[in-house]
Design an enzyme around this catalytic site. Structure first.
Site, PDB file in Angstrom:
ATOM      1  N   ASP A  22      11.542  -7.440 -16.853  1.00  0.00           N
ATOM      2  CA  ASP A  22      12.233  -8.115 -17.953  1.00  0.00           C
ATOM      3  C   ASP A  22      12.903  -7.152 -18.926  1.00  0.00           C
ATOM      4  OD1 ASP A  22       9.708  -7.308 -18.837  1.00  0.00           O
ATOM      5  OD2 ASP A  22       9.542  -8.935 -20.298  1.00  0.00           O
ATOM      6  N   GLY A  72       4.025  16.789  -0.330  1.00  0.00           N
ATOM      7  CA  GLY A  72       3.152  16.280   0.722  1.00  0.00           C
ATOM      8  C   GLY A  72       2.488  14.952   0.434  1.00  0.00           C
ATOM      9  N   ASN A 115      -1.807   7.554  16.650  1.00  0.00           N
ATOM     10  CA  ASN A 115      -2.873   8.454  17.098  1.00  0.00           C
ATOM     11  C   ASN A 115      -4.179   8.185  16.348  1.00  0.00           C
ATOM     12  OD1 ASN A 115      -2.066   9.488  14.641  1.00  0.00           O
ATOM     13  ND2 ASN A 115      -1.451  11.500  15.429  1.00  0.00           N
ATOM     14  N   GLU A 160      -5.670  15.507   8.469  1.00  0.00           N
ATOM     15  CA  GLU A 160      -6.897  15.615   7.691  1.00  0.00           C
ATOM     16  C   GLU A 160      -8.112  15.804   8.600  1.00  0.00           C
ATOM     17  OE1 GLU A 160      -6.902  12.432   4.858  1.00  0.00           O
ATOM     18  OE2 GLU A 160      -5.035  13.134   3.930  1.00  0.00           O
ATOM     19  N   ASP A 187       0.775   6.825  12.056  1.00  0.00           N
ATOM     20  CA  ASP A 187       0.306   5.477  11.749  1.00  0.00           C
ATOM     21  C   ASP A 187      -0.369   5.392  10.388  1.00  0.00           C
ATOM     22  OD1 ASP A 187      -1.802   7.027  12.659  1.00  0.00           O
ATOM     23  OD2 ASP A 187      -2.470   5.624  14.199  1.00  0.00           O
ATOM     24  N   HIS A 216       3.650  -6.922 -24.012  1.00  0.00           N
ATOM     25  CA  HIS A 216       3.152  -6.738 -22.648  1.00  0.00           C
ATOM     26  C   HIS A 216       3.665  -5.408 -22.085  1.00  0.00           C
ATOM     27  CE1 HIS A 216       7.130  -8.575 -22.204  1.00  0.00           C
ATOM     28  NE2 HIS A 216       7.178  -8.100 -20.969  1.00  0.00           N
ATOM     29  N   HIS A 217       2.975  -4.883 -21.116  1.00  0.00           N
ATOM     30  CA  HIS A 217       3.267  -3.582 -20.490  1.00  0.00           C
ATOM     31  C   HIS A 217       3.006  -2.396 -21.430  1.00  0.00           C
ATOM     32  CE1 HIS A 217       4.751  -6.019 -17.347  1.00  0.00           C
ATOM     33  NE2 HIS A 217       6.043  -5.879 -17.505  1.00  0.00           N
ATOM     34  N   GLY A 238      -5.155   7.353  13.167  1.00  0.00           N
ATOM     35  CA  GLY A 238      -5.629   7.814  11.870  1.00  0.00           C
ATOM     36  C   GLY A 238      -4.980   9.073  11.350  1.00  0.00           C
ATOM     37  N   GLU A 243       7.893   0.123  -6.842  1.00  0.00           N
ATOM     38  CA  GLU A 243       8.530   1.276  -7.497  1.00  0.00           C
ATOM     39  C   GLU A 243       8.270   2.584  -6.759  1.00  0.00           C
ATOM     40  OE1 GLU A 243       8.021  -1.890 -10.616  1.00  0.00           O
ATOM     41  OE2 GLU A 243       6.707  -0.986  -9.095  1.00  0.00           O
TER      42      GLU A 243
END
Length: 573
Positions: free
Chosen positions: A38, A422, A479, A485, A452, A123-124, A481, A60
């Site tokens: 708004d 990253g 693959n 990591e 994925d 608001h916000h 996951g 966003e």
């Protein structure tokens, strides 16, 4: 009354919002990303008046990633959010743009100046009357701030912010209160384009630096060139190309510099990333007695875990604001003018040949059949054989970012990645922005490689691609996951697992149909080879989504090395 008197003094009164959006049009922006709220709605009405198109994103954060991708293709971008909730959702993407030198104009619709002055409980807000808290959060990830709280200053602030965004190649923040949108500024200013040029180097200082560089360059027995991301971000690709061609020196790129060099040139040797380098590259680079390093960003993932073995005594660094010759630094000397004069004056150099990059698939990986799974060792050289000149290639943080090191590009390929910041999920939004920019510029193929796990963070942006009739080719690497990591820590840990979606079913869910999209599932090398040989697929005349199944624990060699180094760094006491 004072406002009316001032307006009557303007030769060509123009609303602040229209002035802002026409300036964005002037610098080449055509699509504006963002999410309506708004506090920005009235301003959004001015977008078509300025010859711009509203993209409209799912959220966003995705809008910020898309603006990043758009800017890397077109040179600059714009994204609009609303005060507080909207702008904060964007900040991760803006921080990435700041980290990686991407010029994004962030426009925030804010409450009226009167509401802010009175500290109203709106608001916000945080409910404490502080209307600066959110802009303060953006201050350290923006190279310029423009708060358009006064029509007397608005046009000047807008012009300065856009100039700084372009010149520094980093995000800027512009706040537009609701009561300023229709305030008047001098429209005649639009007849004078914003000056986007850099001030030239001081001639005497520049010439001195050039002479110092040439002294060491002529004395070197086996010099090489190493190109990195800031050659792209700070717009010295033409000067860099001239240096590479005219000198004929062996030339290499850092991972973030992929796409900055014409990889079809005979003196292009491949990717240098310390221990993660292409075959033969590490030995050649590290044995050089002089490295001309252009636009270097020596981060952990860009150096395969800080495994560079090149000393400052054998390096000349060229940057946007200084040149460093061995241990002597020359601040305020931009690389653009220096590189131009070096090319003009360098004459004959000592040239020792370097390795040749190729898309040759290793003998042990060449077998193709329905029983052979797709591996990274096979995939990335094969992608290099399939790519076309001028393609735009986006790779996600993870296996794709490291795998693409093994791909030799055709001429004119533009590579987008986020190696330094990253943020996983970045590439999906960036693909939307890049594909939109490509459409505006003549429909270059836009190709995304994403894992994925990363895809699940920002998958909704595919719906924006379909709504905007964009035609990327999306390779989703299934693959199971977070592979990168797993290699850093927790190979079998449940926190590196993800829910297994029916990925191809998402395309019709997001509005795809047989006219605007097509999906594929590839489970072995034969199916992949058939797809790469499919001329209809290569035409890219609709959005195409390829679910590519790969082994859970397979990863590019460079990823494994970098992950090991990252784990060691994390474990240091």
């Amino acid at each position: 009354m004072a406002s009316d008197i001032r307006t009557s003094e303007l030769k060509e009164p123009l609303d602040v919002a229209e002035y802002l959006f026409r300036r964005l049009h002037e610098v080449g922006i055509r699509g504006v990303h963002g999410v309506p709220g708004d506090y920005n709605l009235v301003a959004l009405d001015y977008i078509p008046k300025a010859g711009l198109n509203w993209v409209g994103n799912v959220n966003e954060l995705n809008a910020g990633y898309a603006a990043d991708g758009y800017a890397r293709v077109k040179g600059i971008s714009a994204v609009v959010t609303t005060f507080g909730v909207g702008e904060l959702s964007l900040l991760n993407a803006i921080a990435g743009g700041y980290s990686e030198f991407v010029p994004i104009v962030h426009i925030v619709g804010t409450p009226s100046t009167l509401s802010q002055k009175d500290g109203m409980l709106l608001h916000h807000t945080l409910g404490n009357g502080n209307f600066n808290v959110f802009s303060d959060m953006s201050r350290n990830i923006s190279c310029a701030m423009a708060k358009l709280n006064d029509p007397y200053e608005a046009a000047t602030l807008i012009d300065n912010a856009i100039r700084e965004c372009w010149v520094q190649s980093r995000p800027v923040y512009i706040s537009l209160p609701t009561d300023m949108v229709q305030k008047k500024v001098e429209g005649q200013r639009l007849k004078t384009p914003i000056d986007l040029t850099h001030p030239p180097n001081q001639t005497e200082k520049e010439d001195y630096v050039v002479d110092v560089v040439l002294k060491y360059l002529h004395a070197a027995k086996n010099p090489i060139i190493l190109v990195d991301a800031c050659a792209q971000r700070h717009k010295v690709l033409n000067e860099t190309h001239e240096l590479i061609v005219r000198s004929n020196l062996p030339t290499f790129v850092a991972p973030m510099g992929k796409g900055a060099v014409d990889e079809t040139l005979p003196n292009y040797g491949g990717v240098y990333a310390g221990d993660g380098s292409n075959q033969g590259v590490r030995e050649r680079v590290e044995s050089s007695d002089l490295i001309l390093s252009i636009g270097a960003i020596k981060s952990d993932f860009n150096t395969a875990g800080f495994t560079y073995r090149i000393g400052q005594l054998s390096t000349i660094d060229f940057h946007s604001s200084y040149v460093r010759v061995k241990y002597s630094e020359y601040p305020g000397v931009r690389m653009q003018g220096v590189l131009t004069k070096i090319v003009a004056k360098m004459g004959k150099l000592n040239v020792q040949p370097g390795p040749k990059a190729s898309n040759e698939i290793a003998h042990e990986d060449k077998k193709i059949s329905t029983s052979e799974v797709v591996t990274h060792d096979w995939l990335w050289p094969r992608v290099g054989q399939w790519l076309q000149p001028n393609d735009i290639v986006i790779t996600e943080t993870g296996t794709a970012n490291f795998g693409i090191w093994e791909t030799k590009f055709p001429a004119g390929v533009l590579a987008l990645s986020q190696v330094l910041w990253g943020s996983i999920g970045y590439s999906v939004g960036a693909c939307q922005g890049a594909a939109l920019a490509a459409k505006e510029m003549g429909n270059r193929r836009t190709i995304l490689f994403v894992g994925d796990g990363s895809f699940e963070l920002t998958a909704q942006e595919v719906s924006t691609m379909i709504r905007q009739n964009l035609k990327p080719i999306i390779f989703l690497i299934n693959n199971e996951g977070y592979t990168i990591e797993r290699y850093i820590h927790g190979m079998d840990a449940t926190y590196n697992d993800i829910s297994q979606w029916k990925y191809t079913d998402l395309i019709p869910t997001f509005g795809g149909n047989s006219e605007n999209s097509k999906t594929y599932q590839i489970k072995n090398k034969q199916e992949a080879e058939d797809l790469f040989n499919d001329a209809t697929f290569a035409k890219a005349d609709k959005l195409q989504f390829v679910e590519l199944f790969m082994p859970k624990e397979d990863a590019p060699r460079a990823l494994k090395l970098t992950a090991e180094a990252s784990a060691r760094t994390n474990a240091k006491q």
